[in-house]
Design a protein around this motif. Structure first.
Motif, PDB file in Angstrom:
ATOM      1  N   HIS A   1      18.258   7.969   6.342  1.00  0.00           N
ATOM      2  CA  HIS A   1      18.616   9.717   6.514  1.00  0.00           C
ATOM      3  C   HIS A   1      18.021  10.519   6.186  1.00  0.00           C
ATOM      4  O   HIS A   1      18.352  11.257   4.873  1.00  0.00           O
ATOM      5  CB  HIS A   1      20.512   9.122   5.744  1.00  0.00           C
ATOM      6  CG  HIS A   1      21.389   8.614   6.692  1.00  0.00           C
ATOM      7  ND1 HIS A   1      22.131   9.563   6.873  1.00  0.00           N
ATOM      8  CD2 HIS A   1      21.106   7.234   6.430  1.00  0.00           C
ATOM      9  CE1 HIS A   1      22.625   8.510   7.847  1.00  0.00           C
ATOM     10  NE2 HIS A   1      22.904   7.255   7.050  1.00  0.00           N
ATOM     11  N   ILE A   2      16.542  10.574   5.999  1.00  0.00           N
ATOM     12  CA  ILE A   2      15.897  11.373   6.334  1.00  0.00           C
ATOM     13  C   ILE A   2      16.667  12.942   6.611  1.00  0.00           C
ATOM     14  O   ILE A   2      16.920  13.627   7.542  1.00  0.00           O
ATOM     15  CB  ILE A   2      14.142  11.643   6.962  1.00  0.00           C
ATOM     16  CG1 ILE A   2      13.666  10.652   6.465  1.00  0.00           C
ATOM     17  CG2 ILE A   2      13.316  12.419   6.288  1.00  0.00           C
ATOM     18  CD1 ILE A   2      12.893  10.367   7.652  1.00  0.00           C
ATOM     19  N   GLY A   3      16.737  14.195   5.466  1.00  0.00           N
ATOM     20  CA  GLY A   3      17.029  15.241   5.599  1.00  0.00           C
ATOM     21  C   GLY A   3      18.294  14.435   5.247  1.00  0.00           C
ATOM     22  O   GLY A   3      19.225  16.372   4.734  1.00  0.00           O
ATOM     23  N   LYS A   4      18.932  14.556   4.668  1.00  0.00           N
ATOM     24  CA  LYS A   4      20.112  14.413   4.046  1.00  0.00           C
ATOM     25  C   LYS A   4      20.006  15.066   2.719  1.00  0.00           C
ATOM     26  O   LYS A   4      19.502  15.532   1.574  1.00  0.00           O
ATOM     27  CB  LYS A   4      20.759  12.902   3.547  1.00  0.00           C
ATOM     28  CG  LYS A   4      21.818  12.264   2.622  1.00  0.00           C
ATOM     29  CD  LYS A   4      23.054  12.936   3.114  1.00  0.00           C
ATOM     30  CE  LYS A   4      23.945  12.514   2.289  1.00  0.00           C
ATOM     31  NZ  LYS A   4      25.637  12.478   3.718  1.00  0.00           N
TER      32      LYS A   4
ATOM     33  N   SER B   1      16.715  -0.149  10.721  1.00  0.00           N
ATOM     34  CA  SER B   1      17.776  -0.779  11.390  1.00  0.00           C
ATOM     35  C   SER B   1      18.725   0.350  11.391  1.00  0.00           C
ATOM     36  O   SER B   1      19.939   0.091  10.851  1.00  0.00           O
ATOM     37  CB  SER B   1      18.229  -1.970  10.958  1.00  0.00           C
ATOM     38  OG  SER B   1      17.897  -2.969  11.046  1.00  0.00           O
ATOM     39  N   GLY B   2      17.976   1.833  11.905  1.00  0.00           N
ATOM     40  CA  GLY B   2      18.499   2.909  12.685  1.00  0.00           C
ATOM     41  C   GLY B   2      18.912   3.973  11.082  1.00  0.00           C
ATOM     42  O   GLY B   2      19.064   3.364   9.856  1.00  0.00           O
ATOM     43  N   ASP B   3      19.437   4.488  12.048  1.00  0.00           N
ATOM     44  CA  ASP B   3      19.888   6.131  10.970  1.00  0.00           C
ATOM     45  C   ASP B   3      18.489   6.852  10.510  1.00  0.00           C
ATOM     46  O   ASP B   3      18.523   6.682   9.048  1.00  0.00           O
ATOM     47  CB  ASP B   3      20.740   5.892   9.649  1.00  0.00           C
ATOM     48  CG  ASP B   3      22.433   6.414  10.724  1.00  0.00           C
ATOM     49  OD1 ASP B   3      22.323   6.501  11.952  1.00  0.00           O
ATOM     50  OD2 ASP B   3      23.366   5.825   9.888  1.00  0.00           O
ATOM     51  N   VAL B   4      17.009   6.632  11.066  1.00  0.00           N
ATOM     52  CA  VAL B   4      16.408   7.113   9.963  1.00  0.00           C
ATOM     53  C   VAL B   4      16.230   8.431   9.725  1.00  0.00           C
ATOM     54  O   VAL B   4      16.237   9.550   8.650  1.00  0.00           O
ATOM     55  CB  VAL B   4      15.123   7.522  11.671  1.00  0.00           C
ATOM     56  CG1 VAL B   4      14.207   8.236  10.883  1.00  0.00           C
ATOM     57  CG2 VAL B   4      14.814   5.401  11.928  1.00  0.00           C
TER      58      VAL B   4
ATOM     59  N   GLY C   1      19.879   5.038  14.729  1.00  0.00           N
ATOM     60  CA  GLY C   1      21.614   4.578  14.966  1.00  0.00           C
ATOM     61  C   GLY C   1      22.271   5.878  15.145  1.00  0.00           C
ATOM     62  O   GLY C   1      22.157   6.542  15.896  1.00  0.00           O
ATOM     63  N   ASN C   2      23.347   5.644  14.964  1.00  0.00           N
ATOM     64  CA  ASN C   2      24.257   6.753  15.531  1.00  0.00           C
ATOM     65  C   ASN C   2      24.154   8.349  15.228  1.00  0.00           C
ATOM     66  O   ASN C   2      24.653   9.278  15.732  1.00  0.00           O
ATOM     67  CB  ASN C   2      25.792   6.491  14.991  1.00  0.00           C
ATOM     68  CG  ASN C   2      25.904   6.212  13.568  1.00  0.00           C
ATOM     69  OD1 ASN C   2      25.536   5.620  12.072  1.00  0.00           O
ATOM     70  ND2 ASN C   2      26.839   7.235  12.786  1.00  0.00           N
ATOM     71  N   HIS C   3      23.479   8.417  13.881  1.00  0.00           N
ATOM     72  CA  HIS C   3      23.101   9.533  13.595  1.00  0.00           C
ATOM     73  C   HIS C   3      21.968  10.596  13.662  1.00  0.00           C
ATOM     74  O   HIS C   3      21.506  11.427  14.076  1.00  0.00           O
ATOM     75  CB  HIS C   3      23.076  10.044  11.689  1.00  0.00           C
ATOM     76  CG  HIS C   3      24.594   9.793  10.933  1.00  0.00           C
ATOM     77  ND1 HIS C   3      24.539  10.650   9.560  1.00  0.00           N
ATOM     78  CD2 HIS C   3      24.763   8.884  10.588  1.00  0.00           C
ATOM     79  CE1 HIS C   3      25.575  10.858   9.207  1.00  0.00           C
ATOM     80  NE2 HIS C   3      25.897   9.545   9.748  1.00  0.00           N
ATOM     81  N   ASP C   4      20.910   8.958  15.116  1.00  0.00           N
ATOM     82  CA  ASP C   4      20.193   9.432  15.460  1.00  0.00           C
ATOM     83  C   ASP C   4      20.072  10.068  16.551  1.00  0.00           C
ATOM     84  O   ASP C   4      21.429   9.702  17.622  1.00  0.00           O
ATOM     85  CB  ASP C   4      18.913   8.433  15.528  1.00  0.00           C
ATOM     86  CG  ASP C   4      18.697   8.416  13.850  1.00  0.00           C
ATOM     87  OD1 ASP C   4      17.750   8.973  13.604  1.00  0.00           O
ATOM     88  OD2 ASP C   4      18.825   7.120  13.699  1.00  0.00           O
TER      89      ASP C   4
END
Length: 408
Positions: A10-13, A46-49, A82-85
């Motif tokens: 979650h880079i940028g969170k 595994s996702g949501d980089v 991931g679903n955020h990406d």
């Protein structure tokens, strides 16, 4: 061979408008040391980089700087979306990264064999294969059928996930016979514990996937999406690594970790705790108790401690609210910052609209919460209500995916 499993960077969170970029930098510095210490040869993310489909230029820079640091370790890197990406955004530099032994699967490709990544050991022999499956969007899983009921659509999504993992296993058997295989996934498995920072996926999280349907082909399944570290009950070892840093106050007590899988030890995994770079605190009580607790705080973290303050009183009192606001406004202690505050009156019953106005900050409200508040004002039978919510979830997913197309 040692394989390290992490997810949900979650880079940028931002946590209540507080930038967490320093937290991520410290995690990457620690991760590089851990990869060296444990002689890790493969890194799985595994996702949501990213936290947003259209990340800022600062977030993208931070991502590439992290890859540069990791590349120096001569470690094979495999990242999935991931679903955020945004699949398109992640995939854009994939050919360049592949030349550097970094593999990115942003979205589900047309040919499932493109998700299979063979892994060589240090002497150049292919030792295993990774089925790098990204977040599976509705369009990847089913074809919309007119007149399809809510329960039928949920079943179609679940069946689609099952079939995808089954197909990946079958292609592995054909293309890489007699080689052990691991799978990556980014989804919501049934029976696990969530936190406030996970965004609803699939059909409002009602399409929770039964992990038994992963089958028994893969030696290990490396999952992302759920931020609380935990094991999933399945036919093969299946784990959520969890997010490496706390992303909401509901995660303040979680012990963040990465997992290291040892192929020479029957693919058993070891949980490696991540140091606490920043503490999240929940402080609650009446005015006097809050004042005492805030005055007695002592810092033990590298970064400033972020605090959620909750005023708890028996009866609603406007004077107490004013005193509480002053307490929060006047708080000034080195190493601490109040980023969230709310009130909780035990003997005052409030309607949903009042709760939104008085107790919930704007950044706490999810789009689905607002929509549910709106449809609650209408009389719908349960099946119609589910249909409406499902349609909303599908539209929300489309909007989130379309964010990647917007210019910065």
């Amino acid at each position: 061979m040692k394989i390290l499993h992490t997810a949900d960077w979650h880079i940028g969170k931002k946590l209540h408008k507080h930038d967490l970029s320093q937290d991520f930098d410290l995690f990457i510095n620690w991760l590089c040391k851990a990869i060296k210490e444990y002689s890790v040869e493969v890194l799985l993310v595994s996702g949501d980089v990213f936290d947003l489909a259209n990340p800022s230029s600062e977030s993208r820079k931070q991502f590439y700087q992290a890859l540069v640091q990791l590349r120096e370790l001569k470690c094979k890197i495999i990242l999935t979306g991931g679903n955020h990406d945004s699949p398109a955004m992640l995939n854009a530099p994939s050919e360049i990264l592949k030349a550097l032994d970094m593999h990115v699967i942003g979205g589900m490709p047309d040919d499932i064999s493109d998700t299979l990544i063979p892994v060589e050991n240090r002497v150049g022999k292919t030792e295993l294969v990774i089925a790098a499956l990204p977040f599976l969007r509705d369009v990847d899983l089913r074809t919309a059928i007119e007149g399809e009921t809510y329960s039928e659509r949920v079943e179609a999504v679940q069946k689609g996930i099952q079939n995808t993992f089954k197909m990946a296993a079958e292609v592995c058997k054909v293309q890489y016979p007699n080689l052990p295989a691991l799978a990556m996934g980014h989804l919501y498995a049934a029976g696990i514990s969530t936190s406030d920072s996970e965004r609803d996926i699939q059909i409002g999280n009602l399409a929770a996937f039964d992990a038994d349907q992963f089958g028994n082909y893969f030696q290990y399944i490396a999952l992302g999406h759920i931020h609380k570290p935990q094991q999933v009950k399945a036919q093969v070892p299946t784990f959520y690594s969890g997010s490496p840093i706390p992303l909401s106050f509901s995660e303040y007590a979680d012990q963040k970790r990465v997992l290291i899988i040892d192929t020479d030890n029957n693919f058993n995994s070891e949980s490696i705790p991540i140091p606490t770079f920043r503490q999240l605190l929940k402080v609650s009580g009446n005015i006097e108790q809050l004042q005492l607790k805030l005055d007695s705080l002592e810092s033990h973290a590298v970064l400033d401690t972020l605090i959620e303050v909750i005023l708890k009183e028996d009866n609603y009192d406007a004077t107490k609210i004013m005193q509480f606001d002053q307490l929060v406004s006047n708080f000034d202690k080195t190493g601490f910052e109040i980023v969230k505050h709310r009130t909780d009156f035990a003997h005052q019953l409030k309607g949903a609209s009042e709760l939104y106005k008085e107790s919930i900050q704007l950044e706490d409200i999810k789009p689905k919460d607002v929509f549910e508040e709106m449809i609650a004002q209408h009389q719908y039978d349960e099946e119609t209500r589910k249909e409406i919510l499902m349609a909303f979830d599908e539209l929300l997913e489309e909007v989130q995916s379309a964010e990647s197309a917007k210019p910065e």
